[in-house]
Write a protein that holds these residues in place. Structure first.
Motif, mmCIF file in Angstrom:
data_model
loop_
_atom_site.group_PDB
_atom_site.id
_atom_site.type_symbol
_atom_site.label_atom_id
_atom_site.label_comp_id
_atom_site.label_asym_id
_atom_site.label_seq_id
_atom_site.Cartn_x
_atom_site.Cartn_y
_atom_site.Cartn_z
ATOM 1 N N ILE A 86 12.832 10.365 4.410
ATOM 2 C CA ILE A 86 11.797 9.911 5.380
ATOM 3 C C ILE A 86 10.403 10.159 4.814
ATOM 4 C CG2 ILE A 86 10.902 11.155 7.499
ATOM 5 C CD1 ILE A 86 13.554 11.946 8.416
ATOM 6 N N LEU A 87 10.212 11.230 3.975
ATOM 7 C CA LEU A 87 9.047 11.422 3.219
ATOM 8 C C LEU A 87 8.493 10.447 2.603
ATOM 9 C CD1 LEU A 87 9.352 15.400 2.462
ATOM 10 C CD2 LEU A 87 8.157 14.203 4.451
ATOM 11 N N VAL A 88 9.587 9.722 1.799
ATOM 12 C CA VAL A 88 9.256 8.678 0.569
ATOM 13 C C VAL A 88 9.037 7.495 1.464
ATOM 14 C CG1 VAL A 88 10.416 7.355 -1.123
ATOM 15 C CG2 VAL A 88 10.799 9.933 -1.277
ATOM 16 N N ARG A 89 10.116 7.279 2.642
ATOM 17 C CA ARG A 89 9.727 5.962 3.097
ATOM 18 C C ARG A 89 8.387 6.015 3.883
ATOM 19 N NH1 ARG A 89 15.131 6.604 4.908
ATOM 20 N NH2 ARG A 89 14.694 7.571 6.879
ATOM 21 N N GLY A 90 8.008 7.130 4.371
ATOM 22 C CA GLY A 90 6.685 7.020 5.186
ATOM 23 C C GLY A 90 5.601 6.727 4.209
ATOM 24 N N ALA A 91 5.485 7.276 3.011
ATOM 25 C CA ALA A 91 4.573 7.148 1.863
ATOM 26 C C ALA A 91 4.419 5.795 1.638
ATOM 27 C CB ALA A 91 4.518 7.946 0.822
ATOM 28 N N ARG A 92 5.638 5.172 1.272
ATOM 29 C CA ARG A 92 5.817 3.939 0.868
ATOM 30 C C ARG A 92 5.392 2.838 2.014
ATOM 31 N NH1 ARG A 92 11.450 3.785 -2.531
ATOM 32 N NH2 ARG A 92 10.594 4.654 -4.644
ATOM 33 N N ALA A 93 5.477 3.187 3.182
ATOM 34 C CA ALA A 93 4.900 2.448 4.157
ATOM 35 C C ALA A 93 3.368 2.337 4.277
ATOM 36 C CB ALA A 93 5.475 2.760 5.430
ATOM 37 N N GLY A 94 2.601 3.269 3.352
ATOM 38 C CA GLY A 94 1.405 3.422 3.684
ATOM 39 C C GLY A 94 0.704 4.503 4.371
ATOM 40 N N HIS A 95 1.576 5.377 4.732
ATOM 41 C CA HIS A 95 1.199 6.712 5.757
ATOM 42 C C HIS A 95 0.734 7.634 4.907
ATOM 43 C CE1 HIS A 95 2.484 4.063 8.952
ATOM 44 N NE2 HIS A 95 3.909 4.178 8.587
ATOM 45 N N ARG A 96 -0.059 8.415 5.617
ATOM 46 C CA ARG A 96 -0.516 9.710 5.256
ATOM 47 C C ARG A 96 0.527 10.854 5.855
ATOM 48 N NH1 ARG A 96 -6.632 9.218 7.403
ATOM 49 N NH2 ARG A 96 -5.317 8.297 8.769
ATOM 50 N N VAL A 97 1.457 11.340 5.045
ATOM 51 C CA VAL A 97 2.633 12.082 5.725
ATOM 52 C C VAL A 97 2.538 13.570 5.495
ATOM 53 C CG1 VAL A 97 5.053 12.269 5.591
ATOM 54 C CG2 VAL A 97 4.115 10.182 5.164
ATOM 55 N N VAL A 98 2.336 14.590 6.357
ATOM 56 C CA VAL A 98 2.399 15.812 6.392
ATOM 57 C C VAL A 98 3.880 16.264 6.599
ATOM 58 C CG1 VAL A 98 1.660 18.141 7.267
ATOM 59 C CG2 VAL A 98 0.139 16.242 6.840
ATOM 60 N N MET A 118 0.994 -1.062 -0.203
ATOM 61 C CA MET A 118 0.117 -0.125 -0.005
ATOM 62 C C MET A 118 0.996 1.090 -0.050
ATOM 63 S SD MET A 118 -3.046 1.107 2.374
ATOM 64 C CE MET A 118 -2.007 1.177 4.140
ATOM 65 N N THR A 119 0.544 2.158 -0.676
ATOM 66 C CA THR A 119 1.411 3.415 -0.900
ATOM 67 C C THR A 119 0.383 4.622 -0.246
ATOM 68 O OG1 THR A 119 2.487 2.744 -2.886
ATOM 69 C CG2 THR A 119 2.540 5.195 -2.235
ATOM 70 N N GLY A 120 1.024 5.300 0.529
ATOM 71 C CA GLY A 120 0.578 6.590 1.065
ATOM 72 C C GLY A 120 0.792 7.769 0.229
ATOM 73 N N SER A 121 0.661 8.848 0.840
ATOM 74 C CA SER A 121 1.022 9.972 0.088
ATOM 75 C C SER A 121 1.455 11.192 0.826
ATOM 76 C CB SER A 121 -0.522 10.809 -0.127
ATOM 77 O OG SER A 121 -1.041 9.932 -1.140
ATOM 78 N N VAL A 122 2.117 11.992 0.423
ATOM 79 C CA VAL A 122 2.867 13.217 1.216
ATOM 80 C C VAL A 122 2.029 14.544 0.666
ATOM 81 C CG1 VAL A 122 5.043 14.459 1.315
ATOM 82 C CG2 VAL A 122 5.211 12.073 1.107
ATOM 83 N N TRP A 123 1.946 15.316 1.974
ATOM 84 C CA TRP A 123 1.564 16.780 1.458
ATOM 85 C C TRP A 123 2.574 17.629 2.262
ATOM 86 C CZ3 TRP A 123 -1.592 12.845 2.833
ATOM 87 C CH2 TRP A 123 -2.854 12.634 1.954
ATOM 88 N N LEU A 124 2.862 18.819 1.504
ATOM 89 C CA LEU A 124 3.977 19.714 1.802
ATOM 90 C C LEU A 124 3.022 20.911 2.306
ATOM 91 C CD1 LEU A 124 6.442 19.674 -1.236
ATOM 92 C CD2 LEU A 124 6.285 18.320 0.828
ATOM 93 N N VAL A 125 2.939 21.074 3.639
ATOM 94 C CA VAL A 125 1.912 21.776 4.122
ATOM 95 C C VAL A 125 2.569 23.224 4.674
ATOM 96 C CG1 VAL A 125 0.396 22.229 5.758
ATOM 97 C CG2 VAL A 125 0.437 20.330 4.577
ATOM 98 N N GLY A 126 2.212 24.503 4.290
ATOM 99 C CA GLY A 126 2.895 25.484 4.857
ATOM 100 C C GLY A 126 2.282 25.927 6.289
ATOM 101 N N ALA A 127 2.741 26.023 7.250
ATOM 102 C CA ALA A 127 2.285 26.089 8.786
ATOM 103 C C ALA A 127 2.143 27.786 9.015
ATOM 104 C CB ALA A 127 3.343 25.888 9.857
ATOM 105 N N GLY A 128 2.705 28.602 7.940
ATOM 106 C CA GLY A 128 2.511 30.065 8.447
ATOM 107 C C GLY A 128 3.550 30.619 9.368
ATOM 108 N N PRO A 129 3.337 31.723 9.927
ATOM 109 C CA PRO A 129 4.391 32.411 10.716
ATOM 110 C C PRO A 129 4.245 31.800 12.108
ATOM 111 C CG PRO A 129 2.455 33.766 10.668
ATOM 112 C CD PRO A 129 2.152 32.630 9.729
#
Length: 233
Positions: free
Chosen positions: A72-84, A1-12
């Motif tokens: 880290i991002l790639v491994r997390g997604a490949r483990a099926g996780h929803r990575v932010v 199962m493959t998860g996804s990565v979201w690059l999220v801006g946290a603001g200030p």
């Protein structure tokens, strides 16, 4: 199962300045890989089941290299996780978000960008400083304090100059701009830890801004504004 990565801006840093989409994705995330700046108060509100990975950097200290963050991002997604991947400000404004997006795409991992409120705009705003204003400035330049700049070109611009993470360079940059022809009376401001209860500000002419900031004890994280708009409206 493959998860996804979201690059999220946290603001200030103020959680109320997160976008609705950023807030939802954080609540749904299995893993949050976060920076040091703009993220501390945000991650404190996450569900206790969320796995947090701190990859925060400080000036001249990068405990987790960028290549390892990408993995880290790639491994997390490949483990099926929803990575932010939670990044201070906006992921694409001096945030190396483009490198992370490219790494995910090259690895075949789905990746989406969620813009955030950049400190380049929001820190001046917190002090009542618009980076553009009719009759004063029709544009602005955003620079990293970590990089060398063309002082002659910078001194000649009529645009507002906004410098992120540049406090260590200010004592040499300000006099260099004056020597290059920038009016020594050009209004300037330094805003430290904008949108937090520790926010502090100093305003002074270009010729004095480094001295006054040092006298006040201002340090990174701070945003430097150079231009007529720094007087506020």
């Amino acid at each position: 199962m493959t998860g996804s990565v979201w690059l999220v801006g946290a603001g200030p840093g103020d959680p109320e300045l997160l976008t609705l989409k950023a807030r939802r994705l954080l609540d749904e995330a299995d893993v949050v890989v976060h920076d040091r700046l703009g993220c501390a108060s945000v991650v404190q509100e996450l569900p206790p089941t969320t796995r947090l990975i701190d990859v925060g950097k400080s000036p001249h200290h990068h405990p987790v290299p960028q290549d390892e963050i990408n993995q880290i991002l790639v491994r997390g997604a490949r483990a099926g996780h929803r990575v932010v991947r939670l990044k201070g400000g906006d992921p694409f404004v001096l945030g190396r978000g483009g490198e992370e997006l490219r790494s995910c795409r090259e690895a075949g991992v789905a990746c989406e960008v969620v813009p955030g409120v950049s400190s380049a705009i929001s820190a001046p705003a917190s002090a009542g400083i618009p980076v553009t204003h009719r009759g004063l400035s029709t544009g602005f330049l955003v620079l990293s304090g970590h990089e060398e700049v063309d002082v002659d070109q910078l001194a000649a611009t009529a645009f507002t100059i906004v410098i992120l993470m540049g406090m260590y360079r200010l004592p040499t940059l300000a006099p260099a701009l004056v020597a290059a022809g920038k009016d020594p009376l050009t209004p300037c401001a330094v805003i430290q830890e904008a949108w937090s209860d520790r926010q502090r500000e100093v305003r002074a002419p270009l010729s004095q801004i480094a001295v006054e900031s040092a006298r006040a004890g201002l340090a990174n994280p701070a945003v430097i504004v150079i231009g007529d708009v720094a007087e506020g409206v």
